[in-house]
Design an enzyme around this catalytic site. Structure first.
Site, PDB file in Angstrom:
ATOM      1  N   GLU A 125      50.005  84.322   5.460  1.00  0.00           N
ATOM      2  CA  GLU A 125      51.379  84.775   5.639  1.00  0.00           C
ATOM      3  C   GLU A 125      52.182  84.166   4.500  1.00  0.00           C
ATOM      4  O   GLU A 125      52.169  82.944   4.327  1.00  0.00           O
ATOM      5  CB  GLU A 125      51.894  84.307   6.997  1.00  0.00           C
ATOM      6  CG  GLU A 125      53.066  85.098   7.490  1.00  0.00           C
ATOM      7  CD  GLU A 125      53.431  84.705   8.916  1.00  0.00           C
ATOM      8  OE1 GLU A 125      52.561  84.777   9.814  1.00  0.00           O
ATOM      9  OE2 GLU A 125      54.577  84.310   9.122  1.00  0.00           O
ATOM     10  N   GLU A 163      49.712  80.577  13.909  1.00  0.00           N
ATOM     11  CA  GLU A 163      50.554  79.386  14.047  1.00  0.00           C
ATOM     12  C   GLU A 163      50.546  78.849  15.469  1.00  0.00           C
ATOM     13  O   GLU A 163      51.601  78.529  16.038  1.00  0.00           O
ATOM     14  CB  GLU A 163      51.983  79.692  13.590  1.00  0.00           C
ATOM     15  CG  GLU A 163      52.045  80.105  12.134  1.00  0.00           C
ATOM     16  CD  GLU A 163      53.465  80.217  11.577  1.00  0.00           C
ATOM     17  OE1 GLU A 163      54.428  80.144  12.356  1.00  0.00           O
ATOM     18  OE2 GLU A 163      53.588  80.371  10.345  1.00  0.00           O
TER      19      GLU A 163
HETATM   20  C1  GAL Z   1      56.152  82.566  10.631  1.00  0.00           C
HETATM   21  C2  GAL Z   1      55.641  83.344  11.825  1.00  0.00           C
HETATM   22  C3  GAL Z   1      56.095  84.772  11.808  1.00  0.00           C
HETATM   23  C4  GAL Z   1      57.559  84.825  11.503  1.00  0.00           C
HETATM   24  C5  GAL Z   1      57.788  84.190  10.163  1.00  0.00           C
HETATM   25  C6  GAL Z   1      59.215  84.278   9.663  1.00  0.00           C
HETATM   26  O1  GAL Z   1      56.174  81.217  10.880  1.00  0.00           O
HETATM   27  O2  GAL Z   1      54.239  83.321  11.850  1.00  0.00           O
HETATM   28  O3  GAL Z   1      55.845  85.360  13.055  1.00  0.00           O
HETATM   29  O4  GAL Z   1      58.233  84.153  12.497  1.00  0.00           O
HETATM   30  O5  GAL Z   1      57.456  82.836  10.267  1.00  0.00           O
HETATM   31  O6  GAL Z   1      59.330  83.611   8.442  1.00  0.00           O
END
Ligand code: GAL
Length: 828
Positions: A515, A439
């Site tokens: 993710e 990100e």
């Molecule tokens: C994402 C990020 C992670 C964590 C997650 C929580 O955007 O890559 O590190 O912050 O959100 O939902």
């Protein structure tokens, strides 16, 4: 040798010292010391602490790996951050208290130690290898600065030969400094990973000096290509010979090769070997081989070096996706941060092994090391136990996410950090994808795609065999500015609703759910009414374990499952996260005392939340799963609607409350994705007694049942260990769940009794955790309140074999004693 040392550090060290004293000079090649004991530590800016004659007797004696901040105390003013978290769609800056765990990681820390280099002879070389140091390490030997490495997650080494004194003593001092607002999670502090001293001959194989690939694999044979660098002293002119034997897991030699090289300035051997009938590495069959090399200058043995590897092929093909050994598969993965809950970030192999055991039982086959390089122990365990790795480098490039994050180092250090990452881990079969970032805000500017290309090229240059990916979150910008098309593996974070659109635009023909989910829950806590909600906050700072709560940008697990199942060209998913971690207590970022995450499938102490069984039902195809929720002890809820869910691999089931059928449910498609993956009885009225579920297979046969009983008052403590036999190596751990039970042996799910623990015999109390994100009790004090009826006690073996006794007491409860056996660690 190295892996060995990690497992049995102290006995090995003793054996080595004995060996050193008696070994004839001609046979001396390489000695590796793990520098674990006898460190002195002080926090703060200590003038003169780098000097060899500095008096450190009053400093604290610690062993390394060591995390100076995990001992607390927790305090909301530690690294208080007033920030607008852009990736969470926040519109204005607010005060975040627990963002980095509320622990005192900011500031300077010093470590000092004597180096065991007695007997060091002219011509030998000495190298210090740090597996990671948090952060901005400045390393001094005998008062002279020998090097600096800013990024706390990188492994790095320095040749210290020219700084050593032949007659000793030789003093190592390391200064570390953590800036405030340098992280989005708890980074830990200090020498939290291992430090090695490596003594070699003048002619030797340098750190990470081999590069092994398996370019051709058939059922009959596999070609193993081994490139071995050699370091020589200037002007050395003897011919070199490298003898390599490949051994299988049983130690049988299955291939060998001897190569010679005329003298050269930077000699490099390139050996080709053939392994007949190779046993292929996969998560299900983690077969390993070892290439053992002996290096001779003239007739003198100069070095011995081992490279552990696996034989497997990895391909990512348009419209076919991910093929491991020619077989298509999808990643059943989790993202994990590096902390080990109550142990903090101090790496421990037994703690990692337990995490991986729990993940494998869930059917998980992959880990994304978010958002940084892992400990080398994790990579070796993934080789050995069979897990696929996406090894990640950065959370920021040029544009910052936090005020003092990696962006300050990016221009000068990114290439060096990437090169070390790849060189250290490229021989490991578990590593499948390199990730260059998570990100990164640079997705949204015209230069971002060019940076991605440059970083990807660096990784390809150092390892042409693996693809490069990243986790992207700015969907429209990723196509507008071009980054999505550049990456070998375009990964999207939290975008299941746009997979079809992405696939229609991506030249690669596939994408990864890099993710996913970010569902929030607290173990054993259930909230009513039960509903799919976003950003929900409750007065007790907990989230519901009905697994229907997420963030504005994130989803419940089922939404991702549906997108994965409906779209064949998705490579699988990496759930955020396997384990809860210190810091980032969303949705309570602004509400102290929350100071650890709610995202984990397992809690901070490694106890499974209900979601564990939702993933297990989907991922573990070898074993059946049938899990009921919630608990069934609700005094005061009599007659009220109390939905019941079953997480199971079976397609349907019937629920009974005190013998009365609540009907049969079958998984089915609807406008709510959860009806495809869960069995839900939403109208059940609570009455104390027994909840029973009977599951049916696809043919309609009753195949499994499960019961949950209303618990009576807390009566006794029950101790359940993850293992009862430990290695007496000073490192091994037993994780013992202490459950508060009623007289019948039912878990008392609302019990909050304070439990006290005492360890005697051949072990010591190491830490305790209860998984409650709001609990400010210290992990290293032998007492803690139960959370949802349980705590996790961590007991560590000493170096003396024998019986270990753990005694746990709690007022008004019958106490419990557990006996564990600690056995002599074997030195192979
Ligand atoms: C994402 C990020 C992670 C964590 C997650 C929580 O955007 O890559 O590190 O912050 O959100 O939902």
């Amino acid at each position: 040798m190295l892996a060995h040392f990690r497992k049995h550090a102290l006995p090995c060290l003793i054996a080595l010292l004995v060996l050193l004293a008696s070994w004839p000079a001609a046979a001396q090649t390489r000695h590796e010391y793990l520098l674990t004991t006898d460190w002195k530590f002080a926090k703060g800016d200590v003038p003169g602490a780098a000097k060899s004659d500095f008096k450190d007797a009053a400093w604290q004696t610690v062993s390394v790996p060591h995390d100076w901040a995990i001992y607390g105390p927790f305090d909301g003013s530690n690294d208080l951050q007033t920030v607008k978290i852009e990736q969470n769609n926040e519109q204005k800056a607010t005060v975040k208290a627990g963002r980095t765990g509320g622990l005192p990681y900011v500031g300077t820390g010093w470590y000092r130690r004597q180096l065991p280099v007695a007997g060091f002879r002219p011509g030998q070389r000495a190298v210090l290898l740090f597996d990671g140091a948090m952060s901005d390490a400045h390393v001094f030997v005998n008062g002279q600065e020998i090097g600096n490495w800013p990024y706390g997650y990188s492994s790095f080494s320095f040749d210290i030969t020219n700084y050593l004194q032949a007659k000793g003593p030789n003093t190592l001092a390391v200064r570390l400094k953590n800036q405030p607002e340098s992280a989005r999670w708890y980074p830990g502090a200090g020498l939290y990973r291992n430090v090695h001293l490596i003594i070699t001959s003048d002619v030797h194989i340098p750190v990470w000096g081999t590069h092994l690939t398996t370019p051709e694999i058939t059922a009959q044979s596999a070609r193993v290509q081994l490139r071995t660098q050699v370091a020589t002293s200037a002007g050395a002119r003897q011919p070199l010979r490298l003898q390599t034997e490949i051994r299988d897991a049983a130690g049988q030699v299955v291939a060998s090769n001897t190569s010679t090289l005329a003298a050269a300035d930077r000699p490099e051997f390139d050996q080709s070997l053939r392994v007949p009938q190779p046993k292929l590495w996969s998560p299900e069959t983690p077969f390993l081989y070892t290439a053992a090399s002996r290096l001779y200058a003239g007739e003198v043995l100069k070095d011995e070096y081992k490279t552990t590897f696996g034989i497997r092929s990895v391909k990512f093909e348009k419209d076919k996706g991910f093929l491991l050994n020619g077989q298509p598969r999808k990643f059943k993965g989790v993202c994990n941060h590096h902390d080990l809950g109550p142990l903090g970030t101090a790496v421990n192999t037994a703690a990692l092994r337990r995490q991986l055991t729990l993940l494998k039982d869930m059917g998980c086959d992959a880990i994304r090391t978010s958002h940084n390089m892992p400990a080398p122990e994790l990579v070796s365990l993934c080789d050995e136990m069979g897990l696929l790795l996406m090894v990640e480098a950065f959370d920021e490039w040029k544009t910052p996410k936090v005020k003092n994050g990696y962006s300050q180092y990016f221009d000068q250090w990114a290439e060096k950090d990437l090169v070390n990452m790849v060189h250290r881990d490229r021989n490991h079969p578990s590593v499948i994808i390199w990730s260059i970032g998570n990100e990164v805000p640079d997705q949204s500017n015209a230069g971002g795609a060019a940076i991605a290309k440059r970083l990807q090229d660096i990784v390809h240059r150092e390892d042409p065999t693996r693809p490069v990916g990243a986790g992207l979150d700015r969907f429209d910008d990723d196509f507008k500015y071009g980054i999505a098309a550049v990456l070998d593996i375009p990964g999207f974070n939290y975008k299941p609703s746009r997979y079809t659109e992405a696939l229609s635009k991506l030249p690669q023909g596939f994408l990864l759910g890099s993710e996913t989910a970010s569902t929030v829950s607290s173990r054993g806590v259930y909230k009513f009414p039960v509903a799919v909600v976003k950003e929900k906050k409750y007065a007790d700072n907990q989230s519901s374990s009905y697994d229907l709560e997420a963030c504005s940008w994130s989803q419940i697990p089922d939404e991702e499952f549906a997108a994965q199942d409906d779209q064949p060209n998705v490579l699988g998913e990496f759930v955020w996260t396997g384990f809860d971690y210190l810091g980032e207590p969303t949705p309570y970022d602004e509400v102290w005392p929350s100071h650890n995450s709610y995202f984990g499938i397992l809690d901070l102490a490694g106890m499974p939340k209900d979601r564990y069984y939702l993933y297990r039902a989907r991922w573990n195809t070898a074993q059946s799963t049938l899990h009921l929720l919630p608990h069934w002890t609700w005094p005061g809820r009599e007659g009220q609607t109390t939905p019941v869910f079953a997480y199971t691999n079976y397609p349907s089931a019937e629920l009974f409350v005190n013998g009365q059928s609540q009907g049969r449910q079958t998984k089915h498609a609807s406008d709510q994705p959860q009806t495809r993956y869960r069995l839900m009885w939403n109208e059940v009225k609570y009455q104390p007694g027994t909840l029973k579920v009977v599951a049916y297979d696809a043919t309609g046969k009753a195949v499994a049942e499960e019961e949950v009983h209303t618990a009576g008052p807390p009566h006794h403590i029950k101790l359940v260990p993850n293992q009862t036999r430990l290695a007496a190596d000073g490192q091994d751990l037993a994780y013992v769940t202490a459950r508060v039970e009623d007289v019948q042996g039912n878990l008392c799910p609302n019990a909050t009794n304070q439990l006290r623990m005492q360890v005697s015999g051949a072990g010591r109390f190491r830490a305790v955790g209860n998984g409650d994100a709001t609990c400010l009790e210290l992990f290293h004090q032998p007492q803690m309140h139960a959370f949802s009826g349980q705590v996790m006690v961590i007991v560590q073996a000493t170096t003396t074999p024998g019986e270990i006794q753990l005694n746990v007491t709690g007022s008004g409860l019958s106490s419990a004693t557990l006996r564990l056996q600690s056995e002599r660690a074997t030195v192979q």
